[in-house]
Design a protein around this motif. Structure first.
Motif, PDB file in Angstrom:
ATOM      1  N   LEU A   1      58.722  39.711  39.961  1.00 25.18           N
ATOM      2  CA  LEU A   1      60.004  40.412  39.832  1.00 25.18           C
ATOM      3  C   LEU A   1      59.749  41.810  39.299  1.00 25.18           C
ATOM      4  O   LEU A   1      59.226  41.974  38.203  1.00 25.18           O
ATOM      5  N   SER A   2      60.080  42.807  40.083  1.00 27.19           N
ATOM      6  CA  SER A   2      59.892  44.183  39.646  1.00 27.19           C
ATOM      7  C   SER A   2      60.915  45.072  40.342  1.00 27.19           C
ATOM      8  O   SER A   2      61.488  44.699  41.368  1.00 27.19           O
ATOM      9  N   ALA A   3      61.145  46.242  39.765  1.00 28.78           N
ATOM     10  CA  ALA A   3      62.097  47.188  40.353  1.00 28.78           C
ATOM     11  C   ALA A   3      61.606  47.580  41.736  1.00 28.78           C
ATOM     12  O   ALA A   3      60.398  47.694  41.955  1.00 28.78           O
ATOM     13  N   PRO A   4      62.456  47.772  42.702  1.00 24.90           N
ATOM     14  CA  PRO A   4      63.926  47.766  42.634  1.00 24.90           C
ATOM     15  C   PRO A   4      64.543  46.419  42.980  1.00 24.90           C
ATOM     16  O   PRO A   4      65.731  46.359  43.321  1.00 24.90           O
TER      17      PRO A   4
ATOM     18  N   ILE B   1      50.652  44.246  33.594  1.00 26.10           N
ATOM     19  CA  ILE B   1      51.396  42.990  33.519  1.00 26.10           C
ATOM     20  C   ILE B   1      52.390  42.938  34.671  1.00 26.10           C
ATOM     21  O   ILE B   1      53.009  43.951  35.009  1.00 26.10           O
ATOM     22  N   VAL B   2      52.553  41.747  35.246  1.00 20.36           N
ATOM     23  CA  VAL B   2      53.592  41.510  36.247  1.00 20.36           C
ATOM     24  C   VAL B   2      54.442  40.354  35.741  1.00 20.36           C
ATOM     25  O   VAL B   2      53.911  39.314  35.341  1.00 20.36           O
ATOM     26  N   ILE B   3      55.756  40.526  35.736  1.00 20.95           N
ATOM     27  CA  ILE B   3      56.664  39.435  35.365  1.00 20.95           C
ATOM     28  C   ILE B   3      56.857  38.562  36.595  1.00 20.95           C
ATOM     29  O   ILE B   3      57.276  39.038  37.653  1.00 20.95           O
TER      30      ILE B   3
ATOM     31  N   ILE C   1      63.173  31.254  34.056  1.00 22.81           N
ATOM     32  CA  ILE C   1      61.934  31.170  33.284  1.00 22.81           C
ATOM     33  C   ILE C   1      60.995  32.249  33.810  1.00 22.81           C
ATOM     34  O   ILE C   1      60.730  32.323  35.012  1.00 22.81           O
ATOM     35  N   LEU C   2      60.508  33.099  32.901  1.00 22.47           N
ATOM     36  CA  LEU C   2      59.657  34.229  33.268  1.00 22.47           C
ATOM     37  C   LEU C   2      58.294  34.118  32.589  1.00 22.47           C
ATOM     38  O   LEU C   2      58.197  33.644  31.448  1.00 22.47           O
ATOM     39  N   PHE C   3      57.267  34.593  33.271  1.00 15.81           N
ATOM     40  CA  PHE C   3      55.890  34.535  32.778  1.00 15.81           C
ATOM     41  C   PHE C   3      55.269  35.933  32.821  1.00 15.81           C
ATOM     42  O   PHE C   3      55.503  36.689  33.766  1.00 15.81           O
ATOM     43  N   ALA C   4      54.474  36.256  31.794  1.00 16.71           N
ATOM     44  CA  ALA C   4      53.801  37.557  31.707  1.00 16.71           C
ATOM     45  C   ALA C   4      52.378  37.420  32.245  1.00 16.71           C
ATOM     46  O   ALA C   4      51.444  37.083  31.527  1.00 16.71           O
ATOM     47  N   ALA C   5      52.228  37.666  33.548  1.00 15.51           N
ATOM     48  CA  ALA C   5      50.920  37.542  34.205  1.00 15.51           C
ATOM     49  C   ALA C   5      50.135  38.831  34.030  1.00 15.51           C
ATOM     50  O   ALA C   5      50.628  39.909  34.357  1.00 15.51           O
ATOM     51  N   HIS C   6      48.918  38.718  33.523  1.00 16.05           N
ATOM     52  CA  HIS C   6      48.056  39.875  33.294  1.00 16.05           C
ATOM     53  C   HIS C   6      47.010  39.987  34.403  1.00 16.05           C
ATOM     54  O   HIS C   6      46.456  38.985  34.842  1.00 16.05           O
ATOM     55  N   TYR C   7      46.731  41.239  34.817  1.00 20.13           N
ATOM     56  CA  TYR C   7      45.789  41.527  35.899  1.00 20.13           C
ATOM     57  C   TYR C   7      44.834  42.641  35.476  1.00 20.13           C
ATOM     58  O   TYR C   7      45.187  43.493  34.664  1.00 20.13           O
TER      59      TYR C   7
END
Length: 193
Positions: free
Chosen positions: A125-128, A112-114, A140-146
């Protein structure tokens, strides 16, 4: 004398031709180049040069969309799309064949990628990375699946949680709106499939 090449699914003369293929991303298919004379007599597997006409859909066991002077190859599906594989006999460049249409579809969800936009849109959006906002902002955030090869599948419902942040909606939902109400907080938002 070599007059015809046929792409077949095995090393034996009786193995079927490679016609239409429907593969999921990550699947493989073995292919063999068989030679025949003008009367259709089998001459055995024949060294050929192999080409994938759409390199996005996958590559051969050498990691490339071309492979020269090979009697057989293993094709590995990669990104979703369509294409064909063609062969040209090393002994005679006028002797060619190609598969039927190869269709590569996405595999099962692997990660998953936010993201900030729906349907693989916005930014990831991912660390860091950091994202700074005020208490009158909304994110607003979305849970994109790959799948394992990076093909986008869809935005799917997940459980959301916040560490160090107040007011993160828990879901399950494919997207959330985070509206911070407490200032000077620093934390992360994460998802669980």
């Amino acid at each position: 004398t070599l007059a015809e090449i046929r792409i077949q699914s095995g090393v034996n003369e009786a193995d079927p031709l490679v016609t239409i293929l429907n593969l999921s991303s990550g699947q493989t298919s073995d292919m063999y180049s068989h030679g025949y004379d003008a009367d259709g007599n089998w001459l055995g597997v024949t060294a050929s040069n192999w080409v994938v006409n759409n390199e996005d859909i996958g590559d051969f066991d050498n990691g490339q969309p071309t492979y020269d002077n090979q009697t057989s190859v293993t094709f590995t599906a990669d990104l979703s799309g369509t294409g064909v594989i063609s062969v040209t006999a090393v002994a005679d460049a006028n002797v060619t064949d190609e598969t039927g249409l190869i269709t590569v579809s996405v595999g099962s969800a692997d990660y998953i990628v936010i993201r900030t936009g729906a349907n693989n849109g916005g930014i990831a959006l991912s660390a860091p990375q950091t994202y700074v906002m005020t208490t009158d902002d909304e994110l607003i955030l979305f849970a994109a699946h790959y799948d394992a090869q990076g093909n986008y599948i869809s935005d799917q419902a997940v459980t959301w949680s916040g560490t160090g942040l107040t007011g993160v909606p828990a879901g399950p939902a494919s997207s959330i709106t985070f509206s911070p109400s407490v200032s000077e907080e620093t934390g992360t938002i994460s998802t669980t499939s």
